[in-house]
Design a protein around this motif. Structure first.
Motif, PDB file in Angstrom:
ATOM      1  N   TYR A 412       0.829  -1.210   0.000  1.00 16.28           N
ATOM      2  CA  TYR A 412       0.000   0.000   0.000  1.00 16.28           C
ATOM      3  C   TYR A 412       0.868   1.266   0.000  1.00 16.28           C
ATOM      4  N   SER A 413       2.049   1.195   0.590  1.00 13.77           N
ATOM      5  CA  SER A 413       2.934   2.375   0.597  1.00 13.77           C
ATOM      6  C   SER A 413       3.383   2.761  -0.802  1.00 13.77           C
ATOM      7  N   LEU A 414       3.201   1.854  -1.781  1.00 13.87           N
ATOM      8  CA  LEU A 414       3.568   2.146  -3.169  1.00 13.87           C
ATOM      9  C   LEU A 414       2.453   2.870  -3.921  1.00 13.87           C
ATOM     10  N   PHE A 415       1.274   2.994  -3.313  1.00 11.73           N
ATOM     11  CA  PHE A 415       0.146   3.636  -3.991  1.00 11.73           C
ATOM     12  C   PHE A 415       0.466   5.037  -4.516  1.00 11.73           C
ATOM     13  N   PRO A 416       1.184   5.890  -3.765  1.00  7.49           N
ATOM     14  CA  PRO A 416       1.460   7.237  -4.280  1.00  7.49           C
ATOM     15  C   PRO A 416       2.266   7.272  -5.571  1.00  7.49           C
ATOM     16  N   LEU A 417       2.926   6.157  -5.923  1.00  3.47           N
ATOM     17  CA  LEU A 417       3.671   6.137  -7.184  1.00  3.47           C
ATOM     18  C   LEU A 417       2.742   6.290  -8.383  1.00  3.47           C
ATOM     19  N   LEU A 418       1.514   5.801  -8.250  1.00  2.00           N
ATOM     20  CA  LEU A 418       0.516   5.920  -9.319  1.00  2.00           C
ATOM     21  C   LEU A 418      -0.541   6.908  -8.854  1.00  2.00           C
ATOM     22  N   PHE A 419      -0.371   8.154  -9.245  1.00  2.00           N
ATOM     23  CA  PHE A 419      -1.229   9.215  -8.712  1.00  2.00           C
ATOM     24  C   PHE A 419      -2.257   9.723  -9.723  1.00  2.00           C
ATOM     25  N   THR A 420      -2.240   9.192 -10.951  1.00  2.95           N
ATOM     26  CA  THR A 420      -3.196   9.654 -11.956  1.00  2.95           C
ATOM     27  C   THR A 420      -4.540   8.951 -11.768  1.00  2.95           C
TER      28      THR A 420
END
Length: 521
Positions: A412-420
């Motif tokens: 879940y900490s990787l979610f900000p990598l895909l912000f579109t």
């Protein structure tokens, strides 16, 4: 009804299925890492070797070890058949359809290394006798956890990187040690270090394990080291492997007198303590605590706001940063903290080795210790612990518990990598698919012994749902989006830091329990 599938069928089916899924992401959003690797293709193809680590037309200069530069050089000779313009250094941010197609396909095809490594890892796990249910087969569950790993899918095939290829080399090296093929394992790890130096995180585990369990051939009856069993020939063989690979990689640059320049690119300590996308580690908690104390100090009139450093970390910038209240952290301080955090683990495999699985446990602690306390850690580095932990998770109930907590929070900490907005349904669907399978399969694999997770662990993981709704749905519709754009990233990092810290401590508890019997596989 339980599926009954022949092992000769299900592994190729899993590999082909995930490969077709990756093809669906070819036209998805890609990050600046796409331009990074396009630029490296151009540098290695169009410039002489002597200029590779000096070229700075783009801000995305070559900062991986030389073997990876040669990897890009090889790819560039295929790339020229797709679109020669991508190989011109001055064509910054070039992303023609042919360029996108080539770079996406290059990641998918080089994942063959990862697929082969996953197959080898599946050969290393102990199967449950007599079970025909595919979900009761540790090898099947492990294959899914590796091949369909959510983190790798979004980081490599949407965000864009070559982690699958690199993790394939790491897992293949681990598998060789589990199979007692130590020289092959050492060779693969030496190659890996010269492809991407982030794997220095786990180098202490390799070094101590090979010295203790390979160079010393016998133990005393009490398990202590038998000094007279030391084999100089084995040490020479290991040293020859490491020196040969490093000479092949760095030799040309040493001959050209460029080693200092190469090292300055590999270790750019002018970058800040935290990466632009905060990794969920101890420094995220430390920085938030500093910010909270600064705000409290100003409100209590103990501090003057004008005298405080600019809060550059909350702007997501990659630069040096001075804390306001707490002591500022230097690269040397993070190095000391990292070494102290992994010292008990490496001491354990020296004093009381537990075979290759003891080495694997040490590797996990080195990976997480470096992630927790390292300088300018990338959030993607949590995968260095998640992927190898999959092997232990299918064999041990307690390791499965740690895996579920670490994987769910780390992913879940990787979610900000895909912000579109377009990628929101994709990342949510993939995360749910992988998480549901992980919980279902591991619970079935370790059934008959009560629930896998403790109540507080369940409550914490359910809190991720609240954080996700707040960050992905509520915040974009709120007035805070303009005034505090960094708030969702801050909340995600801080909340996930708790889960990663907890997993790190639980792994250390497992190490101290010493319920792994000494064995060599």
């Amino acid at each position: 009804m339980a599926a009954r599938v022949d092992s000769g069928f299900w592994f190729p089916a899993l590999a082909l299925g995930v490969s077709f899924l990756k093809c669906l992401f070819i036209n998805a959003y890609h990050s600046t890492d796409f331009e990074v690797h396009r630029n490296w293709l151009a540098i290695t193809h169009s410039l002489p070797v002597s200029r590779w680590y000096h070229e700075n037309t783009s801000e995305w200069t070559l900062d991986y070890p030389p073997l990876f530069a040669w990897f890009e050089f090889g790819l560039s000779h295929v790339a020229q058949h797709f679109d020669r313009n991508m190989l011109q250094v001055e064509n910054l941010h070039y992303a023609s359809p042919s360029t996108v197609l080539f770079q996406r396909l290059s990641v998918i095809f080089t994942d063959v290394v990862f697929i082969y490594a996953a197959k080898e890892c599946c050969r290393c796990v102990q199967e449950q006798k007599g079970s025909q249910d595919v979900l009761n087969r540790p090898s099947f569950v492990l294959a899914v956890l590796l091949l369909w790993n959510f983190g790798l899918l979004i980081v490599d095939h949407i965000h864009f990187q070559y982690n699958g290829f690199l993790f394939g080399v790491l897992l293949l090296s681990v598998a060789k040690h589990l199979q007692s093929q130590h020289l092959q394992g050492a060779l693969l790890f030496a190659i890996l270090l010269n492809l991407k130096h982030i794997y220095l995180y786990v180098a202490p585990a390799y070094g101590i394990y090979l010295l203790r369990s390979y160079c010393f051939t016998q133990d005393n009856k009490d398990g202590s080291i038998r000094w007279m069993s030391f084999s100089p020939l084995r040490l020479l063989a290991l040293g020859s492997i490491v020196v040969s690979v490093c000479a092949l990689s760095f030799g040309p640059f040493i001959a050209m007198g460029q080693l200092p320049q190469v090292l300055s690119r590999l270790f750019p300590f002018k970058r800040g303590l935290c990466h632009a996308y905060w990794a969920p580690n101890i420094w995220a908690l430390y920085s938030v605590l500093d910010k909270g104390l600064a705000v409290l100090g100003v409100r209590l009139k103990l501090l003057e706001e004008a005298e405080l450093p600019r809060a550059s970390m909350t702007g997501g910038l990659v630069q040096e940063f001075q804390h306001s209240v707490l002591l500022s952290v230097s690269p040397s301080a993070t190095l000391v903290c990292t070494l102290l955090s992994i010292l008990p683990a490496v001491a354990s495999i020296w004093l009381r080795p537990c075979g290759a699985r003891g080495f694997l446990r040490c590797l996990l602690l080195c990976a997480l210790g470096s992630f927790m306390f390292g300088w300018h850690v990338h959030e993607k580095a949590v995968l260095i612990a998640i992927l190898p932990l999959s092997i232990l998770a299918v064999e041990s109930r307690e390791d499965a518990r740690i895996f579920l907590v670490l994987t769910t929070t780390g992913h879940y900490s990787l979610f900000p990598l895909l912000f579109t907005p377009a990628e929101l349904p994709i990342k949510v669907s993939l995360m749910l698919m992988f998480t549901i399978f992980s919980f279902t399969a591991l619970r079935k694999l370790h059934s008959g012994q009560g629930p896998l997770l403790r109540p507080l662990e369940v409550i914490y993981l359910l809190g991720l749902v609240v954080v996700a709704i707040a960050c992905e749905v509520v915040f974009p519709l709120s007035p805070w989006q303009q005034r505090l754009p960094f708030l969702p990233l801050l909340a995600t990092s801080v909340y996930c830091s708790v889960g990663v810290c907890y997993s790190f401590l639980r792994l250390y508890v497992r190490l101290l329990q010493r319920d792994d019997k000494p064995k060599q596989l």
